[in-house]
Design an enzyme around this catalytic site. Structure first.
Site, PDB file in Angstrom:
ATOM      1  N   TYR A 429      52.585  73.180 -19.123  1.00 11.53           N
ATOM      2  CA  TYR A 429      53.781  73.029 -19.973  1.00 11.53           C
ATOM      3  C   TYR A 429      54.376  71.614 -19.909  1.00 11.53           C
ATOM      4  O   TYR A 429      53.935  70.803 -19.114  1.00 11.53           O
ATOM      5  CB  TYR A 429      54.811  74.130 -19.740  1.00 11.53           C
ATOM      6  CG  TYR A 429      55.499  74.351 -18.408  1.00 11.53           C
ATOM      7  CD1 TYR A 429      55.682  73.370 -17.469  1.00 11.53           C
ATOM      8  CD2 TYR A 429      56.026  75.620 -18.138  1.00 11.53           C
ATOM      9  CE1 TYR A 429      56.375  73.630 -16.291  1.00 11.53           C
ATOM     10  CE2 TYR A 429      56.709  75.891 -16.961  1.00 11.53           C
ATOM     11  CZ  TYR A 429      56.883  74.884 -16.038  1.00 11.53           C
ATOM     12  OH  TYR A 429      57.563  75.131 -14.882  1.00 11.53           O
ATOM     13  N   GLU A 430      55.281  71.351 -20.797  1.00 11.23           N
ATOM     14  CA  GLU A 430      55.893  70.015 -20.927  1.00 11.23           C
ATOM     15  C   GLU A 430      54.824  68.960 -21.226  1.00 11.23           C
ATOM     16  O   GLU A 430      54.927  67.808 -20.792  1.00 11.23           O
ATOM     17  CB  GLU A 430      56.657  69.688 -19.635  1.00 11.23           C
ATOM     18  CG  GLU A 430      57.776  68.687 -19.789  1.00 11.23           C
ATOM     19  CD  GLU A 430      58.769  69.070 -20.888  1.00 11.23           C
ATOM     20  OE1 GLU A 430      59.206  70.232 -20.932  1.00 11.23           O
ATOM     21  OE2 GLU A 430      59.065  68.201 -21.722  1.00 11.23           O
TER      22      GLU A 430
END
Lengths: 571, 571
Positions: A429-430
């Protein structure tokens, strides 16, 4: 097996490795005196040890659930969150203009890391809020700032980020959510968002969603995206949560780990929202925030690594197997060579990753305090490295933690496996670690490598100076920096991005290896006869050599890679 | 996303890489004609695709349970097991004397691997039985052989191995279970065993436990351990399962993965058992079996890697994100450089690990067929490498599989995470990979490196011959072999085992890297203009260079390692 906040490590890193003093002696961060920083670390550390760490297993065993459209968080999380909010730990870097403490990002990074060690799933909640605070501070109207920031900073309200849609993951530009003007300055937001971390909770008065969507007539791709603030409850005339907005949690995901953090599918059905930043300027707003969020996620990896390390060390110190392998050793497995190798690797990697993350934090702080472009460029360069290497370290260290436990590592009650399962998502994620690496070799090299060369100049100068005192450590670091320099020179000469991308991941890892060696050498210089020098020696002589093979891979180019065709892969 | 048995890969490996023909032209394996081998692969492959693969998720979602002391296996496992048993796949290598097919271990390895790809938790059951059959074939009395082997080989009965006790894990010699003579040739076995894979099931008539225990007056350590066969139900006069024995499953573990395989705590309370092999000769009996069991576990890692690879490739071929990165590419993520890199790495690693495993199988077969000590030494050398590198490949490839899926990889419904969780234990059980590495640098080097040097001579001679045709691939392989040779020379000169152990894990991995390059080069020579050569090029130019850093680490010695003291680790 209680968690112990590694306060002395942060102190050493602040004092001897990342030079926090240069930050705290600026006017911007003058409040962050040594006493204040010390008190922050001690108090946050105690809260993590006493309040958050006991929640770690509960989050795994009793995942957040969705009941009649309402998220029920894991047992104890509500109290844990209250401790975070009441301690002021949601957003210690936030601007004092709206109730924040305005502390350096370097200090925030340490506090976030401790919370991640203690209970990653719960820590993700304030981390999301921090990102939202930053986005609003930079891009929201004064009215929005005045209304939302105080609530977010105290933790009374929580923040989320809504980017991903089923067809738009790494390719954010493909998103289809829509925003129609309501005519009163607000917008009606419609669409489905997925993978929304802490899309709802049962312990804050309100949940504020930052949502990327398209205005009518927006162009395709990232240039047609705008950012909106969409609260779960619309603030009433007094700014208190009023009428429920037209949005809901459709479902929660069943995940490999991080069970305590509800990952939501969100449905917006004409929900009322307000524009943040300019029309069609959503991506730029997100990027402001994303850099710090990426540092935050890198810190999550390091935090989990620390937790997994402490857990494994405690087991290895206690567990007896076989004969003591050498004089003066016990029968505990920590004294067996291969277990010692694993634990030393874990500790040395954590030190390297933490030094990189804190130096990234310092660069962000210095850029803010001085306005100097060089600091901003340094921060931009270190961000993808911090994110990818920090999270890869979280994964590799927690995996070694499982291995140190032997058969017990595979048994869930031991707790070692949870670190490994929880941290896995941080590499995704990110911005996946592949995306981070592409960012490093493309966007972050648009300066022709200037920021990278500047950093390498510093490393080589310092290494040069260390040669007299610690020649057998300084020489390999100097050589590695030089090999990396050649790779950067090669890289910036490649006009075809595919050529860069084909080796981006090994390149980023090699860069981190060299940075880690640089910081370990600095530690050895600060403590030449102590534990830090012995660990530095382990890192530089055993782990640093990995950079050679990585840089060969990094420079192998795209031709041979694409020669292995999609048909070949399926053959 | 259905599993497809990689039959053509096995054919290529058998024909061009590991020379199965040398095995099948011996008298011992004369039955294994090309047609027979082909039929075996095809039929086993079909069973794996059609019957076992659909059980994979069910095993994860519905773990085996213990109900009133009885194990209930996961939904469908009973039928799946029946297909394995009725197909004759439990033990195709078992001796024809008791109903086996007497096929080569190399072919068994391929069949086991396919079953592992399709459903690892269920495959572990017959793998355990195979080990028991081998132990009984070598060490049991004729009466025991006649009674048990036919039932085990048909799969009517299943076999388990009981070594570990709470205080005796890697240190098997610390076990305390006792065996008291009953005076009638049988023994009363008492003690608790943990981590017993498939300690019970609900689909075989009987479960036969091989249990390590101590006779009265036995010396401490491994030299006082004997091996006993302890059936769940005592065979009656007709050899049918009769009276229940005094043993029970106390509990099942909650594990990170492999939920479909019940991992039992077993309690023996004066259970009736029979000695297998000589008194106090239990460890030697276990070692006979353990070598092949380690090959089997290595194959599990490779099997899971194959399953994870196919799963990830299917996703990457289907999933569209972003612009096509180059002319002639689609928008599917398989065409993005970093995803291509991951998938090519996965495929290249699987090929390398599989070639090593099959060559180990061939060495075992040749040792059996020819009685030549050189083949036995080759098999002994390759076994720990096969086990550790095969399972490490299972872990790294399934981890990359998660990464290829992006956010979806962390969602359990996708199935990618299960491969990663299931395979994790293979690096731990049947001797941790640390133990494998110690075995390689100590026991397997007791010949002064002769077996290793013999293998390196072959590699260098073949590489030398390849230089004319594929110089840019042959040269790096030759150089790597030479670097490895120097490391072996250094290693065998180290009298202090701690010095060897301190770098054992990186040494083993470097050895595997060089072996993998050797087999990839052989593949490129066999198919110089085809997909295999392109993949070989990827492996040799990008992955092989890792050996350099690994061998520096391997030779760094114990002094610096132990300099990082237990106190340093806790500081």
């Amino acid at each position: 097996m209680p968690y112990r906040a590694p306060i002395s490590d942060y102190r050493f890193l602040f004092d001897h490795i990342v030079n926090l003093k240069q930050v705290t002696t600026t006017e911007t961060f003058a409040e962050a005196t040594p006493d204040v920083v010390d008190a922050i670390l001690t108090e946050a550390g105690r809260m993590c040890e006493e309040v958050l760490a006991p929640l770690q297993r509960a989050g795994d065993l009793h995942p957040a659930t969705l009941e009649n459209g309402v998220v029920r968080s894991s047992p104890g999380f509500s109290d844990g969150y209250r401790a975070i909010a009441e301690g002021g730990w949601v957003a210690i870097a936030a601007s004092p203009d709206h109730g924040g403490m305005g502390l350096p990002m370097a200090v925030t990074t340490a506090v976030n890391e401790m919370m991640a060690s203690a209970c990653l799933s719960l820590q993700l909640n304030p981390l999301m809020t921090q990102g939202q605070i930053e986005a609003l501070e930079h891009h929201a109207s004064d009215a929005i700032k005045a209304l939302y920031l105080p609530k977010l900073i105290t933790g009374e309200w929580a923040g989320t980020m809504n980017l991903t849609e089923p067809q738009a993951g790494s390719d954010v530009g493909a998103l289809r959510s829509k925003a129609e003007p309501n005519g009163d300055g607000s917008y009606a937001i419609s669409g489905q968002k997925i993978f929304i971390s802490w899309g709802d909770n049962d312990f804050t008065e309100n949940v504020c969603h930052l949502v990327l969507a398209r205005l009518p007539g927006a162009v395709e791709g990232t240039k047609g995206i705008s950012l909106f603030l969409v609260p779960k409850y619309l603030p009433d005339a007094n700014g208190a949560p009023g009428k429920a907005n037209d949005l809901r949690v459709v479902s929660l995901e069943h995940k490999m780990g991080l069970h305590g953090s509800p990952t939501a599918v969100m449905e917006y059905s004409g929900a009322t929202g307000w524009l943040v930043g300019p029309e069609h300027g959503g991506m730029k707003c997100m990027f402001t925030m994303m850099n710090n969020a990426r540092l935050g996620v890198g810190g999550q990896g390091i935090g989990v690594a620390e937790g997994a390390y402490q857990h494994a060390l405690a087991y290895a110190t206690d567990r007896k197997q076989g004969k003591p392998p050498a004089k003066g050793t016990s029968g505990a497995i920590v004294d067996h060579a291969d277990v010692r190798r694993m634990l030393a690797t874990m500790k040395a990697e954590i030190f390297a990753a933490r030094a990189i993350a804190l130096s990234c934090g310092v660069a962000i702080d210095m850029a803010k305090a001085t306005g100097e472009g060089e600091w901003a460029a340094r921060a931009a360069l270190l961000t993808p490295i911090t994110k990818a290497f920090g999270t890869d370290t979280g994964i590799s260290v927690s995996d070694m933690g499982v291995q140190v436990h032997g058969g017990m590592g595979f048994i869930e009650e031991t707790g070692a496996a949870q670190y490994s399962r929880d941290v896995r998502v941080t590499a995704i994620y990110e911005g996946t670690n592949g995306i981070q690496s592409m960012d490093l070799v493309a966007r972050k090299m648009m300066d022709g490598g200037e920021a990278a060369f500047g950093l390498l100049d510093e490393i080589e100068a310092e290494t040069e100076a260390a040669k007299a005192r610690l020649p057998d450590l300084a020489m390999p670091v100097w050589n590695a920096a030089e090999t990396l320099r050649e790779a950067v020179e090669w890289l910036v000469a490649q006009g075809d991005m595919s050529t860069r991308f084909a080796g981006a991941v090994p390149f980023l890892r090699a860069f981190a290896r060299v940075l880690g060696a640089h910081f370990h050498l600095r530690a050895a210089m600060a403590d030449p006869d102590g534990a830090r020098a012995r660990l530095a020696r382990f890192y530089i002589l055993r782990l640093l050599p990995e950079h050679q093979g990585l840089l060969v891979h990094a420079r192998a180019g795209a031709e041979d890679l694409y020669a292995v065709s999609a048909d070949d892969l399926a053959a």
